[in-house]
Design a protein around this motif. Structure first.
Motif, PDB file in Angstrom:
ATOM      1  N   ALA A  64      80.855  13.189   1.917  1.00 24.03           N
ATOM      2  CA  ALA A  64      80.502  13.099   0.567  1.00 24.03           C
ATOM      3  C   ALA A  64      81.410  14.290   0.013  1.00 24.03           C
ATOM      4  CB  ALA A  64      78.899  13.583   0.354  1.00 24.03           C
ATOM      5  N   HIS A  65      81.628  14.071  -1.443  1.00 17.89           N
ATOM      6  CA  HIS A  65      82.079  14.871  -2.299  1.00 17.89           C
ATOM      7  C   HIS A  65      81.250  15.428  -3.431  1.00 17.89           C
ATOM      8  CE1 HIS A  65      86.108  16.818  -3.662  1.00 17.89           C
ATOM      9  NE2 HIS A  65      85.310  16.920  -4.855  1.00 17.89           N
ATOM     10  N   VAL A  66      80.680  16.699  -3.336  1.00 15.98           N
ATOM     11  CA  VAL A  66      79.807  17.236  -4.197  1.00 15.98           C
ATOM     12  C   VAL A  66      80.324  18.343  -5.163  1.00 15.98           C
ATOM     13  CG1 VAL A  66      77.623  18.449  -4.231  1.00 15.98           C
ATOM     14  CG2 VAL A  66      78.141  16.798  -2.415  1.00 15.98           C
ATOM     15  N   ASP A  67      80.368  18.166  -6.300  1.00  9.97           N
ATOM     16  CA  ASP A  67      80.756  19.126  -7.382  1.00  9.97           C
ATOM     17  C   ASP A  67      79.619  19.618  -7.973  1.00  9.97           C
ATOM     18  OD1 ASP A  67      83.523  18.496  -7.017  1.00  9.97           O
ATOM     19  OD2 ASP A  67      83.279  16.746  -8.377  1.00  9.97           O
ATOM     20  N   ILE A  68      79.513  21.039  -8.238  1.00 13.35           N
ATOM     21  CA  ILE A  68      78.463  21.781  -8.896  1.00 13.35           C
ATOM     22  C   ILE A  68      78.883  22.105 -10.048  1.00 13.35           C
ATOM     23  CG2 ILE A  68      76.739  23.691  -8.667  1.00 13.35           C
ATOM     24  CD1 ILE A  68      76.798  23.528  -5.663  1.00 13.35           C
ATOM     25  N   TYR A  69      78.212  21.893 -11.133  1.00 15.57           N
ATOM     26  CA  TYR A  69      78.557  22.451 -12.560  1.00 15.57           C
ATOM     27  C   TYR A  69      77.418  23.329 -12.970  1.00 15.57           C
ATOM     28  CZ  TYR A  69      81.411  18.086 -12.415  1.00 15.57           C
ATOM     29  OH  TYR A  69      82.503  17.420 -11.955  1.00 15.57           O
ATOM     30  N   GLU A  70      78.035  24.380 -13.829  1.00 16.37           N
ATOM     31  CA  GLU A  70      77.078  25.682 -14.150  1.00 16.37           C
ATOM     32  C   GLU A  70      77.381  26.016 -15.571  1.00 16.37           C
ATOM     33  OE1 GLU A  70      74.819  28.489 -14.774  1.00 16.37           O
ATOM     34  OE2 GLU A  70      74.534  27.364 -12.977  1.00 16.37           O
ATOM     35  N   LYS A  71      76.425  26.106 -16.326  1.00 11.44           N
ATOM     36  CA  LYS A  71      76.576  26.597 -17.838  1.00 11.44           C
ATOM     37  C   LYS A  71      77.324  28.126 -17.660  1.00 11.44           C
ATOM     38  CE  LYS A  71      72.395  28.175 -19.237  1.00 11.44           C
ATOM     39  NZ  LYS A  71      71.187  27.770 -20.386  1.00 11.44           N
ATOM     40  N   GLN A  72      76.798  29.040 -17.119  1.00 13.13           N
ATOM     41  CA  GLN A  72      77.179  30.476 -16.881  1.00 13.13           C
ATOM     42  C   GLN A  72      78.617  30.500 -16.217  1.00 13.13           C
ATOM     43  OE1 GLN A  72      75.354  32.797 -18.369  1.00 13.13           O
ATOM     44  NE2 GLN A  72      73.447  31.575 -18.489  1.00 13.13           N
ATOM     45  N   LEU A  73      78.963  31.645 -16.561  1.00 16.98           N
ATOM     46  CA  LEU A  73      80.519  31.802 -15.876  1.00 16.98           C
ATOM     47  C   LEU A  73      80.486  32.156 -14.465  1.00 16.98           C
ATOM     48  CD1 LEU A  73      80.860  32.411 -18.951  1.00 16.98           C
ATOM     49  CD2 LEU A  73      82.657  33.760 -18.379  1.00 16.98           C
ATOM     50  N   VAL A  74      79.052  32.698 -13.947  1.00 19.66           N
ATOM     51  CA  VAL A  74      78.965  33.012 -12.603  1.00 19.66           C
ATOM     52  C   VAL A  74      77.962  32.170 -11.963  1.00 19.66           C
ATOM     53  CG1 VAL A  74      79.822  35.305 -12.992  1.00 19.66           C
ATOM     54  CG2 VAL A  74      77.393  34.696 -13.411  1.00 19.66           C
ATOM     55  N   PRO A  75      78.031  32.068 -10.610  1.00 13.54           N
ATOM     56  CA  PRO A  75      76.978  31.014  -9.956  1.00 13.54           C
ATOM     57  C   PRO A  75      75.700  31.872  -9.604  1.00 13.54           C
ATOM     58  CG  PRO A  75      78.598  31.823  -8.370  1.00 13.54           C
ATOM     59  CD  PRO A  75      78.978  32.440  -9.841  1.00 13.54           C
ATOM     60  N   PHE A  76      74.825  30.911  -8.845  1.00 10.54           N
ATOM     61  CA  PHE A  76      73.702  31.419  -7.958  1.00 10.54           C
ATOM     62  C   PHE A  76      72.414  31.589  -8.937  1.00 10.54           C
ATOM     63  CE2 PHE A  76      77.154  33.406  -5.529  1.00 10.54           C
ATOM     64  CZ  PHE A  76      77.693  32.295  -5.058  1.00 10.54           C
ATOM     65  N   GLY A  77      72.384  31.220 -10.097  1.00  9.37           N
ATOM     66  CA  GLY A  77      71.019  31.258 -10.709  1.00  9.37           C
ATOM     67  C   GLY A  77      70.178  32.361 -10.614  1.00  9.37           C
ATOM     68  N   LEU A  78      68.923  32.262 -10.323  1.00 11.93           N
ATOM     69  CA  LEU A  78      67.938  33.257 -10.223  1.00 11.93           C
ATOM     70  C   LEU A  78      68.277  34.021  -8.973  1.00 11.93           C
ATOM     71  CD1 LEU A  78      65.587  32.950  -7.714  1.00 11.93           C
ATOM     72  CD2 LEU A  78      64.991  31.039  -9.246  1.00 11.93           C
ATOM     73  N   VAL A  79      68.985  33.787  -8.083  1.00 13.86           N
ATOM     74  CA  VAL A  79      69.458  34.653  -6.913  1.00 13.86           C
ATOM     75  C   VAL A  79      70.141  35.779  -7.591  1.00 13.86           C
ATOM     76  CG1 VAL A  79      70.833  35.038  -4.749  1.00 13.86           C
ATOM     77  CG2 VAL A  79      69.526  32.956  -5.301  1.00 13.86           C
ATOM     78  N   ARG A  80      70.682  35.704  -8.786  1.00  9.89           N
ATOM     79  CA  ARG A  80      71.522  36.800  -9.369  1.00  9.89           C
ATOM     80  C   ARG A  80      70.723  37.248 -10.531  1.00  9.89           C
ATOM     81  NH1 ARG A  80      76.987  38.535 -10.396  1.00  9.89           N
ATOM     82  NH2 ARG A  80      77.185  39.318 -12.664  1.00  9.89           N
ATOM     83  N   PHE A  81      70.226  36.382 -11.425  1.00  7.82           N
ATOM     84  CA  PHE A  81      69.605  36.936 -12.475  1.00  7.82           C
ATOM     85  C   PHE A  81      68.072  37.254 -12.561  1.00  7.82           C
ATOM     86  CE2 PHE A  81      73.496  34.938 -14.220  1.00  7.82           C
ATOM     87  CZ  PHE A  81      74.085  35.900 -14.457  1.00  7.82           C
ATOM     88  N   GLY A  82      67.229  36.397 -11.253  1.00 11.62           N
ATOM     89  CA  GLY A  82      66.034  36.503 -11.306  1.00 11.62           C
ATOM     90  C   GLY A  82      65.277  37.093 -10.714  1.00 11.62           C
ATOM     91  N   VAL A  83      65.755  37.921  -9.714  1.00 14.04           N
ATOM     92  CA  VAL A  83      65.192  38.911  -8.933  1.00 14.04           C
ATOM     93  C   VAL A  83      65.248  40.251  -9.099  1.00 14.04           C
ATOM     94  CG1 VAL A  83      65.328  39.572  -6.291  1.00 14.04           C
ATOM     95  CG2 VAL A  83      66.012  37.219  -7.057  1.00 14.04           C
TER      96      VAL A  83
END
Length: 451
Positions: A64-83
């Motif tokens: 499988a080829h999986v691409d992840i798209y994100e609106k922020q300039l940086v990844p990881f969502g709440l792992v970065r911003f919600g803890v």
């Protein structure tokens, strides 16, 4: 300057620069032929739900080829911003929006959502201008979950204890000047219905420089009622009961005696109105409806008794729940529940579209719940792929998106770009003895990438 409204990075790049994912299930892998066209899969959102879904897909279908798209300039969502920065091991919530209080005065300065406040001290770019005024003596947090305790703990923790975490320097500067001495954590139901967990409660009780305030009257008759509740709830309630009714031990008493700050739990109270200051320019208190319970246990409902009380405060933080937002008019969405209608992750009436995380099941659970839920969504997708329920034939995958972005003048941020930003943050934090100093300004980030 060309627009950069859509940020993305290739999962394949992540795989090239990271060790192989642990574990595999060979019997499941063998169901897929190595001769077939590799499936092109798009994951929107790079928080835990997105990454866990991608992990499951690649673990069980190596082609499988999986691409992840994100609106922020940086990844990881709440792992970065919600803890909470002093809890780097805890990943407990996420969603795009918060639930409004829908009461008069909610729009007054001094009233914030806990989600925005957490985003502010964690460096979420959209919340970096929040500028909470902490010059008041008393803060009120509406809601009695782990997020509420996180926020209370950050407000009351001595700033020197936060200096070696990845809290933003801007937030730390505001907290150093804070005059908040008392934090009330308000819930519409009682001790048996609180949503926080015993680990977070114990940490609050032991927080340096603070003392807990619990009304013994709220716990009358509770000793007999907790005998039949599940063990985790029983242990949590027993700790609340001891804290409220027993004299502190020698160690706790010595710690609490010089305490200049306090936090308390207010039960059976529901927000009715944010009260304005005399000049009407900011919040100065909150009117609470006194409630009583109908029913028993966690299913008990809070109903107003007709009585009210006013609680003076200069800061109100709403932590009464979170909700997801609709992603696009073409994607079904239930605005009342805040979820995409689905069956085990399969979006209703849209073959080939799946969902995971809170947009799938609503704002419940912690990181482990999201992991299990995301794995299930990945499993459903792979089953549909194997049984031929997905549209056959080759798909262009990122090639089509790349052409679309190019036609719109969009220059995406890649995972290798993120690694440059990551290195810069770690470098800046090293000088201050912190794990990192988060970049807050999107334009600064793009400048560091030569944009």
């Amino acid at each position: 300057m060309a627009p950069r409204c859509w940020r993305w990075w290739h999962w394949s790049a992540w795989r090239r620069t990271r060790p192989p994912l642990p574990g595999s299930t060979p019997s499941f892998r063998q169901r897929f032929s190595t001769q077939e066209q590799p499936p092109q899969i798009c994951v929107v959102g790079s928080g835990p739900a997105g990454f866990y879904t991608a992990q499951h897909l690649l673990k069980h279908h190596p082609q499988a080829h999986v691409d992840i798209y994100e609106k922020q300039l940086v990844p990881f969502g709440l792992v970065r911003f919600g803890v909470a920065p002093d809890h780097p091991e805890v990943k407990s919530y996420g969603a795009e929006d918060h639930r409004a209080l829908e009461i008069p005065g909610e729009e007054l300065p001094g009233v914030f959502s806990a989600r925005a406040f957490v985003g502010w001290y964690n460096g979420l770019p959209e919340n970096r201008e929040l500028a909470p005024d902490l010059s008041c003596d008393t803060a009120v947090i509406l809601g009695q979950g782990n997020v509420a305790l996180d926020v209370a703990r950050i407000l009351l923790t001595p700033p020197e204890h936060l200096e070696k975490t990845d809290i933003t320097e801007a937030a730390l500067g505001v907290l150093r000047q804070s005059r908040v001495k008392t934090v009330w954590i308000v819930g519409r139901r009682g001790p048996l219905q609180v949503a926080f967990t015993i680990k977070e409660l114990r940490e609050m009780i032991q927080l340096p420089g603070t003392r807990p305030i619990l009304d013994p009257a709220d716990f009358l008759g509770l000793q007999d009622r907790i005998k039949e509740v599940p063990r985790p709830r029983k242990r949590l309630t027993e700790l609340l009961l001891r804290t409220a009714t027993e004299k502190p031990g020698t160690e706790d008493a010595a710690r609490q005696a010089p305490a200049s700050r306090a936090w308390g739990l207010r039960f059976f109270r529901s927000p009715q109105q944010v009260l304005p200051s005399p000049d009407g320019r900011r919040a100065a208190g909150i009117r609470l409806a006194v409630t009583r319970l109908e029913g028993v246990g966690e299913a008990a409902r809070a109903v107003p008794t007709g009585d009210t009380e006013d609680l003076p405060c200069g800061l109100v933080l709403s932590s009464v729940g979170y909700k997801s937002r609709p992603i696009d008019p073409s994607v079904p969405f239930d605005p009342k529940l805040g979820v995409i209608p689905n069956m085990e992750g399969r979006v209703v009436d849209v073959p080939g579209l799946y969902c995971s995380g809170w947009v799938k099941r609503g704002p419940t659970g912690v990181i482990a719940t999201t992991m299990t839920d995301s794995f299930l969504t990945g499993q459903m997708l792979l089953q549909d792929l194997k049984t031929g329920l997905l549209p056959p034939g080759p798909r262009p995958g990122y090639a089509a998106i790349e052409a679309l972005l190019s036609s719109r003048g969009v220059r995406p941020v890649s995972f290798s770009d993120w690694e440059k930003l990551d290195a810069e943050e770690v470098s800046r934090g090293k000088g201050a003895g912190k794990p990192r100093e988060k970049l807050l300004d999107p334009q600064e980030m793009l400048g560091l990438l030569g944009r």
